[in-house]
Write an enzyme that holds these catalytic residues in place. Structure first.
Site, PDB file in Angstrom:
ATOM      1  N   LYS A 130      26.276  28.720  45.377  1.00  0.00           N
ATOM      2  CA  LYS A 130      27.473  29.457  45.787  1.00  0.00           C
ATOM      3  C   LYS A 130      27.730  30.647  44.863  1.00  0.00           C
ATOM      4  CE  LYS A 130      32.519  28.861  45.553  1.00  0.00           C
ATOM      5  NZ  LYS A 130      32.792  29.821  44.471  1.00  0.00           N
ATOM      6  N   CYS A 189      40.554  30.133  43.530  1.00  0.00           N
ATOM      7  CA  CYS A 189      41.099  28.963  42.836  1.00  0.00           C
ATOM      8  C   CYS A 189      42.226  29.374  41.896  1.00  0.00           C
ATOM      9  CB  CYS A 189      40.002  28.263  42.028  1.00  0.00           C
ATOM     10  SG  CYS A 189      38.833  27.346  43.034  1.00  0.00           S
ATOM     11  N   GLN A 199      37.986  43.738  32.965  1.00  0.00           N
ATOM     12  CA  GLN A 199      36.653  44.096  32.476  1.00  0.00           C
ATOM     13  C   GLN A 199      35.837  44.834  33.549  1.00  0.00           C
ATOM     14  OE1 GLN A 199      35.470  43.362  29.057  1.00  0.00           O
ATOM     15  NE2 GLN A 199      37.698  43.357  29.074  1.00  0.00           N
ATOM     16  N   ILE A 252      40.794  41.092  36.275  1.00  0.00           N
ATOM     17  CA  ILE A 252      39.585  41.864  36.565  1.00  0.00           C
ATOM     18  C   ILE A 252      39.529  43.118  35.692  1.00  0.00           C
ATOM     19  CG2 ILE A 252      39.382  40.995  38.917  1.00  0.00           C
ATOM     20  CD1 ILE A 252      40.566  43.700  39.865  1.00  0.00           C
ATOM     21  N   ARG A 288      38.471  35.120  45.279  1.00  0.00           N
ATOM     22  CA  ARG A 288      38.435  36.225  44.327  1.00  0.00           C
ATOM     23  C   ARG A 288      37.074  36.916  44.283  1.00  0.00           C
ATOM     24  NH1 ARG A 288      40.428  36.200  39.956  1.00  0.00           N
ATOM     25  NH2 ARG A 288      38.978  37.503  38.827  1.00  0.00           N
TER      26      ARG A 288
END
EC number: 2.5.1.7
Length: 434
Positions: free
Chosen positions: A22, A117, A126, A124, A93
């Protein structure tokens, strides 16, 4: 509402095959947007709700996507839309992974802030830092993040404050079409990073050093469709390793890659679990008595945070005091309260969880709080007295294919039922594998 009902007490034995990963397939599907010529054909794709979600995101962006027989075919040769709306991104996400490819192809991307989750803030920043270093301007507001560049992205030297997997993937994808060379330092080293790099290179990119702390990406003018097979899912493999160990069973996990499981194998062997590498995969034999150990989650090659909750279920059966310290995500102990409902001797101390065992767990109605917690609660149910009912299965379906069916094939007494028909009495469930 659907539930999984499991009755404890069975040793699991037999063979199980893990699916494609996944955590590899989602960024690879997103990166398929980079190919402006030809079709991408991905094989060993797991049939998961997250895969359907990312496919819908790509369709919204004007790519043609066909998903059948564990194969995804993607044609992104048409002009792409630039916006991934909230209705898709809120579910997962990983949808933010389309941002780098869109920015590289179109010079602009507008993405709803991500969901997925409920594990801490998982920012985000970075990702955005990397885009800005390559010349993009970034704006955040009204629930969206927008990035745009005048002209084209430019190669840059980028240092990540933390070896974020998602940021490494997004920046690596964006840099493939940038002008010049990008050097990404303190990059994530996960096997899924290597898989993405292999896919990008198959499309014609020039990525070197994936799997190490420094990745070099030399920009090219164009990428082309390619064929690629997704690596096996090391977290699913680890989950079935726990299933064997927790029940004192004997399971051969086919399609598992031993090199991807080193940290999990090391800790389980420390607990007294016998692990044998075979040509087909990994064989796991649970001991009569498990030893207590301490675990600290770390970026790869350290112990994976995605195995933390499953190992917690296992350590509840270990003799003595164990501790798990979570260093990757904050707020990833929401499942502890659910374990308490099952009579577990467990407590949270800061970023650590202390467990005293072995525990005589009791079946209870519990709710999955995230993807891996869903699997962990089912694993705990395998060794609990009576019946455990696990709800909020939407989390489970994001990362496991037919999890209950695979466990049943190994000998577990387990069924997935819809609440409307849950006049299915306990006795009927207990007769499933009589």
């Amino acid at each position: 509402m659907e539930k999984i009902i499991v009755r404890g007490g069975k040793r699991l034995n037999g063979t199980v095959r893990v699916e494609g990963a996944k955590n590899a397939v989602l960024p690879i599907i997103a990166a398929a947007l980079l190919a402006s010529d030809g079709k991408n054909v991905l094989s060993e794709v797991p049939v998961l709700s997250d895969v359907y979600t990312i496919n819908e995101v790509l369709r919204h962006l004007n790519a043609e996507v066909v998903f059948e027989n564990n194969q995804v075919t993607i044609d992104a040769s048409k002009e792409l839309n630039i916006e991934a709306p909230f209705e898709y991104v809120r579910k997962m996400r990983a949808s933010v992974q389309v941002m780098g490819p869109l920015l590289a192809r179109n010079g602009r991307a507008r993405i709803a802030l991500p969901g997925g989750c409920a594990i801490g803030s998982r920012p985000i920043d970075q990702h955005l830092k990397g885009f800005e270093a390559m010349g993009a301007k970034v704006q955040v507001g009204n629930g969206f993040v927008e990035a745009y560049v005048e002209g084209e992205l430019k190669g840059a030297k980028i240092y990540l404050d933390f070896p974020s997997v998602g940021a490494t993937e997004n920046i690596m994808s964006a840099a493939t079409l940038a002008k010049g060379t990008t050097i990404l330092e303190n990059a994530a080293k996960e096997p899924e990073i290597v898989d993405l790099a292999n896919f990008l290179n198959a499309m014609g990119a020039k990525v070197r050093g994936a799997g190490t702390g420094t990745i070099r990406i030399e920009g090219v003018d164009k990428l082309y469709g390619a064929n690629h097979s997704i690596i096996p899912d090391r977290i699913e493999a680890g989950t079935f390793m726990v299933a064997a160990a927790i029940t004192g069973g004997d399971i051969l996990i086919e399609n598992a890659v031993p090199e991807h499981l080193r940290s999990i194998t090391a800790k389980m062997e420390e607990m007294g679990v016998k692990i044998i590498e075979e040509n087909e995969g990994v064989r796991v034999i649970g001991p009569d008595k498990l030893k207590a150990v301490d675990i600290k989650t770390m970026p790869h090659p350290g112990f994976p945070t995605d195995m933390q909750s499953q190992m917690m279920a296992l350590l509840l059966q270990a003799d003595g005091t164990s501790m798990i310290t979570e260093t990757v995500f904050e707020n990833r102990f929401m499942h502890v309260e659910e374990f308490r409902r099952m009579n577990a001797d467990i407590k949270i101390e800061g970023r650590s969880v202390i467990m005293n065992g072995p525990n005589s767990l009791q079946g209870a109605e519990v709710a999955a709080t995230d993807l891996r917690a869903a699997a962990a609660l089912i694993l705990a149910g395998l060794v609990s007295e009576g019946y455990t009912r696990v709800t909020e299965l939407k989390h489970l379906d994001r990362g496991y294919v037919n999890f209950h069916k695979k466990l049943a094939a190994l000998g577990a007494t387990i069924e997935r039922v819809n609440e409307k028909v849950e006049e299915v009495k306990e006795q009927e469930v207990s007769d499933l594998h009589a």
